[in-house]
Scaffold this motif. Sequence first.
Motif, mmCIF file in Angstrom:
data_model
loop_
_atom_site.group_PDB
_atom_site.id
_atom_site.type_symbol
_atom_site.label_atom_id
_atom_site.label_comp_id
_atom_site.label_asym_id
_atom_site.label_seq_id
_atom_site.Cartn_x
_atom_site.Cartn_y
_atom_site.Cartn_z
ATOM 1 N N VAL A 1 0.844 -1.197 0.000
ATOM 2 C CA VAL A 1 0.000 0.000 0.000
ATOM 3 C C VAL A 1 0.882 1.252 0.000
ATOM 4 C CG1 VAL A 1 -1.689 1.292 1.379
ATOM 5 C CG2 VAL A 1 -1.850 -1.203 1.209
ATOM 6 N N ALA A 2 1.974 1.211 0.739
ATOM 7 C CA ALA A 2 2.881 2.363 0.779
ATOM 8 C C ALA A 2 4.241 1.892 1.272
ATOM 9 C CB ALA A 2 2.347 3.439 1.727
ATOM 10 N N LYS A 3 5.258 2.704 0.893
ATOM 11 C CA LYS A 3 6.618 2.344 1.328
ATOM 12 C C LYS A 3 7.455 3.611 1.377
ATOM 13 C CE LYS A 3 10.058 0.549 -1.852
ATOM 14 N NZ LYS A 3 10.550 -0.595 -2.583
ATOM 15 N N HIS A 4 8.357 3.683 2.339
ATOM 16 C CA HIS A 4 9.363 4.740 2.293
ATOM 17 C C HIS A 4 10.693 4.115 2.683
ATOM 18 C CE1 HIS A 4 10.470 8.925 1.828
ATOM 19 N NE2 HIS A 4 11.383 8.678 2.745
ATOM 20 N N GLN A 5 11.743 4.518 1.953
ATOM 21 C CA GLN A 5 13.037 3.849 2.112
ATOM 22 C C GLN A 5 14.155 4.882 2.128
ATOM 23 O OE1 GLN A 5 13.510 1.003 -0.985
ATOM 24 N NE2 GLN A 5 15.663 0.607 -0.573
ATOM 25 N N LEU A 6 15.114 4.717 3.035
ATOM 26 C CA LEU A 6 16.244 5.651 3.108
ATOM 27 C C LEU A 6 17.549 4.873 3.258
ATOM 28 C CD1 LEU A 6 14.706 8.216 5.612
ATOM 29 C CD2 LEU A 6 15.297 8.701 3.238
ATOM 30 N N GLU A 7 18.532 5.185 2.416
ATOM 31 C CA GLU A 7 19.852 4.540 2.541
ATOM 32 C C GLU A 7 20.596 5.118 3.733
ATOM 33 O OE1 GLU A 7 22.432 3.955 -0.761
ATOM 34 O OE2 GLU A 7 20.854 3.092 -2.007
ATOM 35 N N HIS A 8 21.518 4.376 4.282
ATOM 36 C CA HIS A 8 22.407 4.925 5.308
ATOM 37 C C HIS A 8 23.851 4.764 4.838
ATOM 38 C CE1 HIS A 8 21.420 0.733 6.411
ATOM 39 N NE2 HIS A 8 22.730 0.645 6.484
ATOM 40 N N THR A 9 24.758 5.445 5.539
ATOM 41 C CA THR A 9 26.156 5.492 5.101
ATOM 42 C C THR A 9 26.856 4.155 5.343
ATOM 43 O OG1 THR A 9 26.045 7.723 5.977
ATOM 44 C CG2 THR A 9 28.224 6.954 5.284
ATOM 45 N N GLN A 10 27.628 3.728 4.342
ATOM 46 C CA GLN A 10 28.500 2.561 4.515
ATOM 47 C C GLN A 10 29.858 3.113 4.934
ATOM 48 O OE1 GLN A 10 27.107 -0.599 4.061
ATOM 49 N NE2 GLN A 10 25.232 0.574 3.668
ATOM 50 N N ILE A 11 30.258 2.851 6.156
ATOM 51 C CA ILE A 11 31.511 3.412 6.677
ATOM 52 C C ILE A 11 32.607 2.356 6.487
ATOM 53 C CG2 ILE A 11 32.617 4.424 8.728
ATOM 54 C CD1 ILE A 11 29.636 4.959 9.714
ATOM 55 N N LEU A 12 33.648 2.700 5.711
ATOM 56 C CA LEU A 12 34.678 1.719 5.342
ATOM 57 C C LEU A 12 36.042 2.247 5.804
ATOM 58 C CD1 LEU A 12 33.360 1.329 1.663
ATOM 59 C CD2 LEU A 12 32.783 -0.145 3.605
ATOM 60 N N PRO A 13 36.320 2.217 7.122
ATOM 61 C CA PRO A 13 37.518 2.900 7.631
ATOM 62 C C PRO A 13 38.839 2.247 7.240
ATOM 63 C CG PRO A 13 36.281 1.883 9.437
ATOM 64 C CD PRO A 13 35.523 1.602 8.180
ATOM 65 N N ARG A 14 38.844 0.926 7.019
ATOM 66 C CA ARG A 14 40.081 0.215 6.645
ATOM 67 C C ARG A 14 39.697 -0.947 5.736
ATOM 68 N NH1 ARG A 14 43.265 -1.070 12.287
ATOM 69 N NH2 ARG A 14 42.584 0.797 13.415
ATOM 70 N N PRO A 15 40.677 -1.525 5.018
ATOM 71 C CA PRO A 15 40.326 -2.704 4.210
ATOM 72 C C PRO A 15 39.710 -3.777 5.103
ATOM 73 C CG PRO A 15 42.557 -1.971 3.695
ATOM 74 C CD PRO A 15 42.098 -1.153 4.873
ATOM 75 N N GLY A 16 38.590 -4.301 4.703
ATOM 76 C CA GLY A 16 37.950 -5.388 5.456
ATOM 77 C C GLY A 16 36.990 -4.917 6.538
ATOM 78 N N TRP A 17 37.019 -3.629 6.884
ATOM 79 C CA TRP A 17 36.119 -3.146 7.927
ATOM 80 C C TRP A 17 34.868 -2.533 7.285
ATOM 81 C CZ3 TRP A 17 38.384 -0.809 12.992
ATOM 82 C CH2 TRP A 17 39.457 -1.584 13.432
ATOM 83 N N VAL A 18 33.706 -2.870 7.828
ATOM 84 C CA VAL A 18 32.451 -2.279 7.342
ATOM 85 C C VAL A 18 31.613 -1.916 8.566
ATOM 86 C CG1 VAL A 18 30.430 -2.569 5.854
ATOM 87 C CG2 VAL A 18 32.517 -3.849 5.336
ATOM 88 N N GLU A 19 31.270 -0.637 8.670
ATOM 89 C CA GLU A 19 30.527 -0.176 9.854
ATOM 90 C C GLU A 19 29.291 0.600 9.440
ATOM 91 O OE1 GLU A 19 33.307 2.231 12.078
ATOM 92 O OE2 GLU A 19 34.545 0.504 12.623
ATOM 93 N N HIS A 20 28.318 0.665 10.363
ATOM 94 C CA HIS A 20 27.158 1.548 10.225
ATOM 95 C C HIS A 20 27.032 2.376 11.496
ATOM 96 C CE1 HIS A 20 25.082 -1.569 7.375
ATOM 97 N NE2 HIS A 20 25.948 -0.813 6.727
#
Length: 504
Positions: A27-46
């Motif tokens: 019926v309805a949808k709202h969607q928002l991306e968030h930042t992909q934080i990549l401080p070093r090789p292999g690290w992935v944070e939100h």
Amino acid sequence: MADFVGAVDQGTTSSRFMIFDHDGNEVAKHQLEHTQILPRPGWVEHDPVEIWERTNVAIQNAVRAARIAASDLAAIGITNQRETTVVWDPRTGQPYCNAIVWQDTRTDTIASALDRDERGELIRRRAGLPPATYFSGGKLRWILENVDGVRAAAERGHALFGTTDSWVLWNLTGGPNGGIHATDVTNASRTMLMDLETLDWDDELLEIFGVPRAMLPRIHSSADPEAFGQARTSRPLRTPVPITAVLGDQQAATVGQVCFTPGEAKNTYGTGNFLLLNTGTEPVRSRHGLITTVCYRFGEGPAVYALEGSIAVTGSAVQWLRDQMRTIRDAAESETLARTVQDSGGIYFVPAFSGLFAPYWRSDARGAIVGLARYHTNGHLARATLESICYQSRDVVEAMAQDSGVRLDVLKVDGGVTANDLCMQTQADVLGVPVSRPVVAETTALGAAYAAGLAAGFWRDTDELREHWHESKRWEPRWSEERRAEGYAGWKKAVRRTLDWVEV
Ligand SMILES: Nc1ncnc2c1ncn2[C@@H]1O[C@H](COP(=O)(O)OP(=O)(O)O)[C@@H](O)[C@H]1O
Ligand SMILES: O=P(O)(O)OC[C@H](O)CO
């Protein structure tokens, strides 16, 4: 009587809120991306605060777009990216650090040390999981050991752990003012801390990861009319709405694809790919690199288990083309670019950015593009990227057939990447099996809504839900057997080239 059910889908790439009617239509949808934080090789944070704020805005905007009142929602379900680990202070609601995302490999030394002795075997037996960077236990241990003050705070009850379901639930139910600290069996089954059979935190596993019990959420069924409280902090939800379901996003998609019978499976193509096969009420142990996970538990019913083939990088390889290589402006352009060439020109791209998950479980692997000649273009790379999604899926389909004896006669698919017609055609070609996508491709949110609606009595039973499933599109295989075999043999060779690349 309320006419709708809502679902929070807190994914790796974005958070969304969706509203469904009684026939399971969006019926309805709202969607928002968030930042992909990549401080070093292999690290992935939100950033957990960003995730919560955007989830909250998505709820408000979807309710507004649907032109309904909170009292029109019979219930809300929460579904989420699994394993991603948040630790926060319940007195302030502030996280102690960024969330460590499921794709993050900083815990590879913790995982490989566990794998070398009897603790690895214990984790496999009790939690159904191989010791790998993917799951929450190692991430939580890393935070306890590396972020100042967290261990002491945890022991005093001033640090709570949760995957993002727990984080969103706690905030949605009041945060520091009485927020509920809970999770469900599906999410807990991804932590390496829960016993798959008792469905409770396990003391020996907690000991292995050095986790104080006081920081853990209570584990409930995935659908429960009482356990998860009421959503009440979002402005359009001034009238509290019962939250009656919590389940991991891949399990939710399995529910959304109505795979309620043992032997039924689905493959979701998002940031990563996740193939889940319903195996019924007994956990089945894999001998071919799949993991055993809880598929769902509704109310007081028995837990239903699944075999899962988890692939770390599929849609995110397309994001990598967009954000890092800048060969495309948006994800859809991967298809246009790939169509500028007839085939991949013999190159293979193995996007082992987080090592390789199922069925290999090799944290020492790293990404590679092999077979390059001066002839190759961005078009070939785009095609090889889409093919990598399909070949990785074939790897887990093969493992599943070996483990369960189930040979799929059709593959049910969903998720963001299934908008890519070329990729889905290639998937049918690579597997030699038709690929089928339902009308409601947002099966993750739909599954969370189904679970919430079942608990709230909005839907009668799973048979009623089955009637909502309709096919929207089917891709039939076109490649010859010879081309299929040749292509797959090349893929296996390319995978071998990526192994044993980093020391762990
Ligand atoms: N047309 C497309 N072709 C290929 N990949 C796509 C396309 N549209 C979206 N994607 C990919 O799908 C992923 C998002 O899918 P989604 O199901 O929303 O994921 P998640 O639940 O992991 O956040 C992104 O990684 C994006 O790159
Ligand atoms: O957010 P998604 O759809 O990429 O799903 C992530 C998985 O839950 C990770 O296990």
